[in-house]
Enzyme design. Structure first.
Site, PDB file in Angstrom:
ATOM      1  N   ARG A  74      -1.253  64.768  36.352  1.00  0.00           N
ATOM      2  CA  ARG A  74      -1.567  63.746  36.920  1.00  0.00           C
ATOM      3  C   ARG A  74      -1.154  62.402  36.244  1.00  0.00           C
ATOM      4  O   ARG A  74      -1.572  61.235  37.049  1.00  0.00           O
ATOM      5  CB  ARG A  74      -3.713  64.271  37.662  1.00  0.00           C
ATOM      6  CG  ARG A  74      -4.332  62.610  38.106  1.00  0.00           C
ATOM      7  CD  ARG A  74      -5.642  63.517  38.218  1.00  0.00           C
ATOM      8  NE  ARG A  74      -5.593  62.381  39.652  1.00  0.00           N
ATOM      9  CZ  ARG A  74      -6.421  61.814  39.132  1.00  0.00           C
ATOM     10  NH1 ARG A  74      -7.505  61.545  38.631  1.00  0.00           N
ATOM     11  NH2 ARG A  74      -7.079  60.986  39.927  1.00  0.00           N
ATOM     12  N   SER A  88       3.983  53.690  31.422  1.00  0.00           N
ATOM     13  CA  SER A  88       2.805  52.535  30.876  1.00  0.00           C
ATOM     14  C   SER A  88       1.527  52.573  31.079  1.00  0.00           C
ATOM     15  O   SER A  88       0.351  52.472  31.268  1.00  0.00           O
ATOM     16  CB  SER A  88       3.003  51.245  32.114  1.00  0.00           C
ATOM     17  OG  SER A  88       3.176  51.530  32.806  1.00  0.00           O
ATOM     18  N   ASN A 107     -11.635  58.229  34.261  1.00  0.00           N
ATOM     19  CA  ASN A 107     -11.691  59.361  33.796  1.00  0.00           C
ATOM     20  C   ASN A 107     -10.737  60.021  33.470  1.00  0.00           C
ATOM     21  O   ASN A 107     -10.363  61.304  33.348  1.00  0.00           O
ATOM     22  CB  ASN A 107     -12.556  59.938  34.597  1.00  0.00           C
ATOM     23  CG  ASN A 107     -14.357  59.818  33.764  1.00  0.00           C
ATOM     24  OD1 ASN A 107     -13.958  60.148  32.342  1.00  0.00           O
ATOM     25  ND2 ASN A 107     -15.079  59.407  34.030  1.00  0.00           N
ATOM     26  N   PRO A 176      -3.317  56.350  46.187  1.00  0.00           N
ATOM     27  CA  PRO A 176      -4.023  56.407  47.456  1.00  0.00           C
ATOM     28  C   PRO A 176      -5.428  56.450  46.772  1.00  0.00           C
ATOM     29  O   PRO A 176      -5.483  56.911  46.554  1.00  0.00           O
ATOM     30  CB  PRO A 176      -3.112  57.597  48.652  1.00  0.00           C
ATOM     31  CG  PRO A 176      -2.194  57.992  47.724  1.00  0.00           C
ATOM     32  CD  PRO A 176      -2.224  57.369  46.994  1.00  0.00           C
ATOM     33  N   ASP A 256      -9.559  73.539  44.301  1.00  0.00           N
ATOM     34  CA  ASP A 256      -8.832  74.472  44.685  1.00  0.00           C
ATOM     35  C   ASP A 256      -9.888  76.007  44.534  1.00  0.00           C
ATOM     36  O   ASP A 256      -9.625  76.210  43.711  1.00  0.00           O
ATOM     37  CB  ASP A 256      -7.850  75.353  44.353  1.00  0.00           C
ATOM     38  CG  ASP A 256      -7.143  76.018  45.544  1.00  0.00           C
ATOM     39  OD1 ASP A 256      -7.775  76.588  46.100  1.00  0.00           O
ATOM     40  OD2 ASP A 256      -5.845  76.044  44.911  1.00  0.00           O
TER      41      ASP A 256
HETATM   42  C1  HEM Z   1      -1.830  62.416  48.517  1.00  0.00           C
HETATM   43  C2  HEM Z   1      -2.919  61.390  47.707  1.00  0.00           C
HETATM   44  C3  HEM Z   1      -3.332  61.751  46.900  1.00  0.00           C
HETATM   45  C4  HEM Z   1      -5.001  61.334  46.137  1.00  0.00           C
HETATM   46  C5  HEM Z   1      -5.713  60.758  47.468  1.00  0.00           C
HETATM   47  C6  HEM Z   1      -5.201  61.791  45.287  1.00  0.00           C
HETATM   48  C7  HEM Z   1      -6.293  61.564  44.615  1.00  0.00           C
HETATM   49  C8  HEM Z   1      -7.305  62.243  43.399  1.00  0.00           C
HETATM   50  C9  HEM Z   1      -8.763  62.512  43.155  1.00  0.00           C
HETATM   51  C10 HEM Z   1      -9.540  61.997  44.074  1.00  0.00           C
HETATM   52  C11 HEM Z   1      -8.520  62.941  42.641  1.00  0.00           C
HETATM   53  C12 HEM Z   1     -10.412  63.789  41.368  1.00  0.00           C
HETATM   54  C13 HEM Z   1     -10.239  62.360  39.819  1.00  0.00           C
HETATM   55  C14 HEM Z   1     -11.247  63.496  39.253  1.00  0.00           C
HETATM   56  O1  HEM Z   1     -12.276  63.223  40.414  1.00  0.00           O
HETATM   57  O2  HEM Z   1     -11.427  63.269  38.151  1.00  0.00           O
HETATM   58  C15 HEM Z   1      -7.174  63.643  41.642  1.00  0.00           C
HETATM   59  C16 HEM Z   1      -7.397  65.044  40.721  1.00  0.00           C
HETATM   60  C17 HEM Z   1      -5.869  65.453  41.084  1.00  0.00           C
HETATM   61  N1  HEM Z   1      -4.859  65.164  41.247  1.00  0.00           N
HETATM   62 FE1  HEM Z   1      -4.498  63.732  42.625  1.00  0.00          FE
HETATM   63  N2  HEM Z   1      -4.521  62.864  44.258  1.00  0.00           N
HETATM   64  C18 HEM Z   1      -3.275  62.370  45.403  1.00  0.00           C
HETATM   65  C19 HEM Z   1      -1.911  63.026  44.920  1.00  0.00           C
HETATM   66  C20 HEM Z   1      -1.365  63.801  43.520  1.00  0.00           C
HETATM   67  C21 HEM Z   1      -0.237  64.202  43.621  1.00  0.00           C
HETATM   68  C22 HEM Z   1       0.939  63.547  44.209  1.00  0.00           C
HETATM   69  C23 HEM Z   1      -0.547  64.640  42.460  1.00  0.00           C
HETATM   70  C24 HEM Z   1       0.896  65.869  42.052  1.00  0.00           C
HETATM   71  C25 HEM Z   1       1.828  64.978  41.699  1.00  0.00           C
HETATM   72  C26 HEM Z   1      -1.886  64.682  41.437  1.00  0.00           C
HETATM   73  C27 HEM Z   1      -2.590  65.503  40.777  1.00  0.00           C
HETATM   74  C28 HEM Z   1      -3.698  65.416  40.663  1.00  0.00           C
HETATM   75  C29 HEM Z   1      -3.803  66.210  39.926  1.00  0.00           C
HETATM   76  C30 HEM Z   1      -3.373  67.254  38.992  1.00  0.00           C
HETATM   77  C31 HEM Z   1      -5.459  66.507  39.953  1.00  0.00           C
HETATM   78  C32 HEM Z   1      -6.801  66.996  39.085  1.00  0.00           C
HETATM   79  C33 HEM Z   1      -6.238  66.627  37.446  1.00  0.00           C
HETATM   80  C34 HEM Z   1      -8.135  67.287  36.712  1.00  0.00           C
HETATM   81  O3  HEM Z   1      -7.982  68.362  36.997  1.00  0.00           O
HETATM   82  O4  HEM Z   1      -8.283  66.226  35.905  1.00  0.00           O
HETATM   83  N3  HEM Z   1      -2.251  64.363  43.809  1.00  0.00           N
HETATM   84  N4  HEM Z   1      -6.231  63.275  43.307  1.00  0.00           N
HETATM   85  C1  LIG Z   2     -12.572  57.875  28.829  1.00  0.00           C
HETATM   86  C2  LIG Z   2     -13.888  57.290  29.946  1.00  0.00           C
HETATM   87  O1  LIG Z   2     -14.538  56.531  30.351  1.00  0.00           O
HETATM   88  N1  LIG Z   2     -14.939  58.603  30.560  1.00  0.00           N
HETATM   89  C3  LIG Z   2     -15.937  58.128  31.003  1.00  0.00           C
HETATM   90  C4  LIG Z   2     -15.822  59.816  32.420  1.00  0.00           C
HETATM   91  O2  LIG Z   2     -16.913  58.974  32.951  1.00  0.00           O
HETATM   92  C5  LIG Z   2     -17.941  59.093  32.881  1.00  0.00           C
HETATM   93  C6  LIG Z   2     -19.152  59.332  33.522  1.00  0.00           C
HETATM   94  O3  LIG Z   2     -19.059  59.344  34.857  1.00  0.00           O
HETATM   95  C7  LIG Z   2     -18.301  57.867  31.992  1.00  0.00           C
HETATM   96  O4  LIG Z   2     -19.430  57.826  30.741  1.00  0.00           O
HETATM   97  C8  LIG Z   2     -17.267  58.400  30.281  1.00  0.00           C
HETATM   98  O5  LIG Z   2     -17.084  57.603  29.407  1.00  0.00           O
END
Ligand code: HEM
Ligand SMILES: CC(=O)N[C@H]1CO[C@H](CO)[C@@H](O)[C@@H]1O
Ligand SMILES: *[C@@H]1O[C@H](CO)[C@@H](O)[C@H](O)[C@H]1NC(C)=O
Ligand SMILES: *[C@@H]1O[C@H](CO)[C@@H](O)[C@H](O)[C@H]1NC(C)=O
Ligand SMILES: *[C@@H]1O[C@H](CO)[C@@H](O)[C@H](O)[C@H]1NC(C)=O
Ligand SMILES: *[C@@H]1O[C@H](CO)[C@@H](O)[C@H](O)[C@H]1NC(C)=O
Ligand SMILES: *[C@@H]1O[C@H](CO)[C@@H](O)[C@H](O)[C@H]1NC(C)=O
Ligand SMILES: *[C@@H]1O[C@H](CO)[C@@H](O)[C@H](O)[C@H]1NC(C)=O
Ligand SMILES: *[C@@H]1O[C@H](CO)[C@@H](O)[C@H](O)[C@H]1NC(C)=O
Ligand SMILES: *[C@@H]1O[C@H](CO)[C@@H](O)[C@H](O)[C@H]1NC(C)=O
Length: 335
Positions: A74, A88, A107, A176, A256
């Site tokens: 990500r 960056s 986060n 997005p 997932d």
């Molecule tokens: C298609 C448009 C995409 C949208 C709208 C999107 C949006 C998001 C959002 C909202 C999250 C959750 C963040 C959170 O709640 O902490 C997420 C997680 C993630 N996204 Fe996407 N994403 C997109 C595309 C991608 C792409 C292209 C990649 C990598 C090639 C990617 C990799 C990931 C991964 C690996 C996570 C999990 C991160 C974690 O476990 O901390 N995403 N994404």
């Molecule tokens: C690094 C950072 O800003 N972490 C934040 C993630 O979100 C929680 C609440 O949703 C914050 O308490 C953390 O500071």
């Protein structure tokens, strides 16, 4: 569309492929991709140990953090979508008024960022100011996802240089939203030189990792502002998510279900079962051409090949090369 492979489906498939080739050719000339200056073994002469240092540190850390692949993938995605893959995303703000990319989404993967700094420290010891942070991010994401496979899941040509501009506003404009519909996604990706195949393949990254309940609460609890749930989610899955998220909005859910640490193609199997987590995920079956790719990716080997191809493309977006940018000494500070 169902997955049944009958004659009608094949006919439809052929027709759509023909249509697709026709309709998408206009996107190809978009100038966002320029990886021509990147190449494999870029540090062969100047820092031959670099790739091994990255791999070793990533694998050590992946051993005790099964989510490292998700975190780093990500980070790399965010880096590339905002002003190109120029590291960056890693920059810390230098003043109180400065809003950097990272702050657009507070986060994002702090644990993953620590690993990047550890790698950078070791690489700097081996070869000072030679290997960019942008390259380290690209390699680390690949190596973390690849660790369980024992082989490199995609190639990472190198030679990126680090940028010095990091703006939260650009992150918001370029990334997005999880509530994006299909045409919005296609448009944003198209803007980056990525096409429909790339959109569907790269979205498969959501086969790993977690999301915060706050991201899906509207979809679950107030979809049209009437206290309702998005009717396109499978009801059982929706109830499961609601239970988790009504307990505490700060909870997290797996991207997932039941396979959030395994990089596989279950994301696409879930999409067909209407278990896509975000509206953006679910939207990939709302368009017939995209849904056909979702069907093709039910075969994991097809998905892996396409993911590798699209990652290479994403990793080359708007890169700085040659004399552009700089090689940062530490990844969170401009030199
Ligand atoms: C298609 C448009 C995409 C949208 C709208 C999107 C949006 C998001 C959002 C909202 C999250 C959750 C963040 C959170 O709640 O902490 C997420 C997680 C993630 N996204 Fe996407 N994403 C997109 C595309 C991608 C792409 C292209 C990649 C990598 C090639 C990617 C990799 C990931 C991964 C690996 C996570 C999990 C991160 C974690 O476990 O901390 N995403 N994404
Ligand atoms: C690094 C950072 O800003 N972490 C934040 C993630 O979100 C929680 C609440 O949703 C914050 O308490 C953390 O500071
Ligand atoms: C791509 O990069 C090469 C080498 O840096 C450069 O010569 C070429 O003009 C670039 N092309 C575009 C479209 O930016
Ligand atoms: C890597 O460097 C070595 C020696 O510096 C050289 O013999 C070899 O051809 C190089 N390989 C590539 C792929 O550049
Ligand atoms: C998709 O989203 C865009 C931007 O939010 C909006 O302008 C458009 O009307 C939406 N399209 C559909 C079909 O809902
Ligand atoms: C997307 O671009 C790749 C080349 O990068 C091409 O091979 C593929 O056919 C394109 N897909 C579509 C749907 O246009
Ligand atoms: C649901 O959305 C409506 C319209 O946006 C808003 O007025 C209402 O306060 C929301 N309800 C909750 C519980 O957030
Ligand atoms: C699906 O998306 C393609 C672009 O990739 C577009 O040409 C086509 O009209 C869309 N189909 C529908 C039914 O929206
Ligand atoms: C999956 O795709 C691979 C590569 O295209 C092919 O060799 C294999 O037969 C396919 N498997 C199934 C079950 O269709
Ligand atoms: C960023 O780099 C450019 C040239 O690469 C330079 O002109 C500019 O002053 C730098 N900005 C900062 C904030 O370091």
């Amino acid at each position: 569309m169902t997955m049944k492979t009958n004659t009608n489906f094949h006919l439809l498939a052929t027709l759509l492929v023909v249509l697709l080739i026709g309709t998408l050719s206009f996107e190809v000339c978009n100038g966002a991709i320029n990886g021509t200056a990147l190449r494999l073994k870029f540090y062969n002469a100047t820092c031959p140990k670099a790739e091994n240092i990255v791999k070793t540190i990533v694998e050590d850390n992946a051993g005790f953090n099964p989510f490292l692949g998700a975190l780093l993938l990500r980070v790399h995605y965010h880096d590339c979508f905002v002003r190109g893959c120029d590291g960056s995303i890693l920059l810390d703000p230098t003043s109180e008024s400065e809003q950097v990319e990272l702050q657009a989404e507070p986060n994002l993967s702090l644990l993953g960022l620590d690993v990047i700094e550890d790698i950078k420290t070791e690489v700097e010891k081996a070869c000072p100011q030679t290997v960019s942070c942008a390259d380290i991010v690209a390699l680390a994401a690949r190596d973390a996802i690849s660790a369980p496979f024992g082989r490199q899941m995609w190639e990472v040509p190198l030679g990126r240089r680090d940028g010095n501009v990091s703006l939260a506003s650009e992150a918001i404009a370029n990334l997005p939203s999880p509530s994006s519909n299909f045409s919005a996604l296609l448009h944003l990706f198209g803007h980056k030189g990525l096409n429909l195949s790339d959109l569907v393949a790269l979205s498969g990254a959501h086969t790993v990792g977690i999301a915060h309940c706050s991201v899906i609460s509207t979809r679950l609890f107030n979809f049209t502002g009437k206290g309702d749930t998005d009717p396109s989610i499978d009801p059982t899955y929706a109830n499961f998510l609601k239970t988790r998220c009504s307990a505490n909005i700060k909870n997290i859910v797996e991207m997932d279900p039941r396979s959030a640490t395994s990089f596989d193609n279950s994301y696409y199997k879930n999409l067909i079962l209407r278990k896509g987590l975000f509206e953006s995920d679910a939207s990939l079956i709302s368009n017939t051409s995209a849904a056909m790719l979702v069907n093709q990716f039910q075969n994991a080997s097809v998905f892996f090949v396409e993911f590798a191809r699209s990652m290479k493309k994403m990793g080359a977006m708007d890169v700085l090369t040659g004399g552009q940018g700089e090689i940062r000494k530490v990844c969170y500070l401009r030199n």
